[in-house]
Every structure is written in C-alpha cells, then in structure tokens.
Scaffold this motif. Structure first.
Motif, PDB file in Angstrom:
ATOM      1  N   SER A  36       0.844  -1.189   0.000  1.00  0.00           N
ATOM      2  CA  SER A  36       0.000   0.000   0.000  1.00  0.00           C
ATOM      3  C   SER A  36       0.881   1.241   0.000  1.00  0.00           C
ATOM      4  N   ASP A  38       0.690   3.709   2.005  1.00  0.00           N
ATOM      5  CA  ASP A  38       1.083   3.997   3.392  1.00  0.00           C
ATOM      6  C   ASP A  38       2.302   3.178   3.815  1.00  0.00           C
ATOM      7  N   THR A  39       2.313   1.895   3.454  1.00  0.00           N
ATOM      8  CA  THR A  39       3.449   1.054   3.811  1.00  0.00           C
ATOM      9  C   THR A  39       4.696   1.528   3.084  1.00  0.00           C
ATOM     10  N   ARG A  41       5.354   4.551   2.184  1.00  0.00           N
ATOM     11  CA  ARG A  41       5.799   5.788   2.836  1.00  0.00           C
ATOM     12  C   ARG A  41       6.578   5.521   4.113  1.00  0.00           C
ATOM     13  N   ILE A  42       6.092   4.578   4.922  1.00  0.00           N
ATOM     14  CA  ILE A  42       6.809   4.345   6.180  1.00  0.00           C
ATOM     15  C   ILE A  42       8.107   3.582   5.949  1.00  0.00           C
ATOM     16  N   ASP A 123       0.581  -5.344   6.041  1.00  0.00           N
ATOM     17  CA  ASP A 123       0.480  -4.836   7.417  1.00  0.00           C
ATOM     18  C   ASP A 123       1.596  -5.382   8.296  1.00  0.00           C
ATOM     19  N   ALA A 126       4.515  -3.199   7.631  1.00  0.00           N
ATOM     20  CA  ALA A 126       4.327  -1.921   8.328  1.00  0.00           C
ATOM     21  C   ALA A 126       4.658  -2.070   9.815  1.00  0.00           C
ATOM     22  N   ASP A 164       4.237   7.177  10.840  1.00  0.00           N
ATOM     23  CA  ASP A 164       2.813   6.991  10.589  1.00  0.00           C
ATOM     24  C   ASP A 164       2.481   7.657   9.269  1.00  0.00           C
ATOM     25  N   PRO A 165       1.671   6.999   8.468  1.00  0.00           N
ATOM     26  CA  PRO A 165       1.270   7.645   7.223  1.00  0.00           C
ATOM     27  C   PRO A 165       0.392   8.855   7.520  1.00  0.00           C
ATOM     28  N   THR A 167      -2.660  11.283   7.676  1.00  0.00           N
ATOM     29  CA  THR A 167      -4.102  11.025   7.651  1.00  0.00           C
ATOM     30  C   THR A 167      -4.760  11.917   6.625  1.00  0.00           C
ATOM     31  N   SER A 168      -5.730  11.370   5.951  1.00  0.00           N
ATOM     32  CA  SER A 168      -6.419  12.142   4.901  1.00  0.00           C
ATOM     33  C   SER A 168      -7.617  12.849   5.443  1.00  0.00           C
TER      34      SER A 168
END
Length: 168
Positions: A36, A38-39, A41-42, A123, A126, A164-165, A167-168
C-alpha cells in the motif's frame, strides 16, 4: 568522467536493475500483493536519514535486505500459505525476530494491524518497520545498554509521527 567512475556507475546501475528485477519476480511469484502507499511511505521514512523523502542506492539495498528477512520470517509462520498470519503466529513471528515484548504489546500490535483477525503481509511489513524504528531509536539512546531510557515527550511524538502515514 574517468573510466573507473564509469565502470562503478555501470556496476551500480546494473545492481539496481538486477535487484529491482528480482524484487518484481520475488513478489509477483509469491502470494503477496503490491504494498500500500502507506506502507511504502513508512518504509521510505525508516531509511530517510536526511529527511529528503527519497532513498538512495544504499538505502534501497538496506530496505531490500530487511524486506527479504521479513518475508522469510512471515512465510515461516504462514504455514497454510494464505498470505496472512493469525494472532498466535504473529506472537511467534515477533519473538523470532528477536523482540521480547509483553503480551499486552503484542495484543496492541495485533489490534492495530489485523483485518478480520488476520495480519496480511503488507500490514506485517508496516509493523516490522515500526518495531525496527522504535528499537533503533531506543538502542541509540540506551548508550549504557541498561534496557531503559528517558524520552522527552516531544521526541516520542515526533518518532511516531515520522513513521505513521499522513491522515487524509
């Protein structure tokens, strides 16, 4: 550019291409899906030591090595090859990585990263990134290797936000 520098760059380019090609085959042939955003990005944040939002060749190699280890560990406990692990398998996986954390902390991890009672590879990665980042930060501060450190509140908040990604 001198011939030695050209050969060095060509070798590095070749190595990046070889690793990228291997990475694509490695993940496509498995039962894993793309990470993902988010993953991703981290993972970048974990290795972005100069806060540029980018990874260089050496950081990519380090990430690739970490991903390989995490995948090996994940597959060791995903015995049914479903692409996910359950609560007890996650506990074993965390212990196999060398982390000695309380059952309460493992439960918190599972609550954060599970989907329908299972933890999928994305996950899991992450979670591994967070555990590594927190552990690395702890080790840097535990200069006397006593197993305890003092964190100013601002430092803890900054560390957690960095991994942490948004938040939108």
């Amino acid at each position: 550019m001198d011939p030695l520098e050209r050969r060095t760059r060509a070798r590095r380019s070749s190595e990046v291409m070889r690793r990228a090609d291997f990475a694509v085959k490695y993940y496509l042939e498995g039962s894993f899906k793309a990470f993902s955003l988010d993953t991703c990005r981290i993972m970048i944040a974990m290795l972005d030591r100069d806060f540029t939002g980018k990874m260089g060749f050496n950081e990519f190699k380090e990430l690739f090595t970490a991903l390989n280890g995490w995948k090996q560990n994940f597959m060791m406990f995903d015995q049914d090859r479903s692409g996910s692990i359950e609560h007890n398998e996650m506990t074993q996986a965390v212990n196999a990585m060398g982390y000695r954390i309380s059952p309460q902390a493992v439960n918190a991890i599972i609550k954060r990263y599970n989907k329908g009672g299972r933890i999928f590879f994305d996950d899991y990665v992450a979670c591994c990134v967070k555990l590594r980042a927190l552990s690395d930060n702890f080790k840097r501060r535990d200069t006397m290797q006593q197993g305890s450190v003092t964190f100013p509140y601002d430092d803890v908040g900054g560390l957690l936000q960095r991994h942490d990604p948004p938040t939108s």
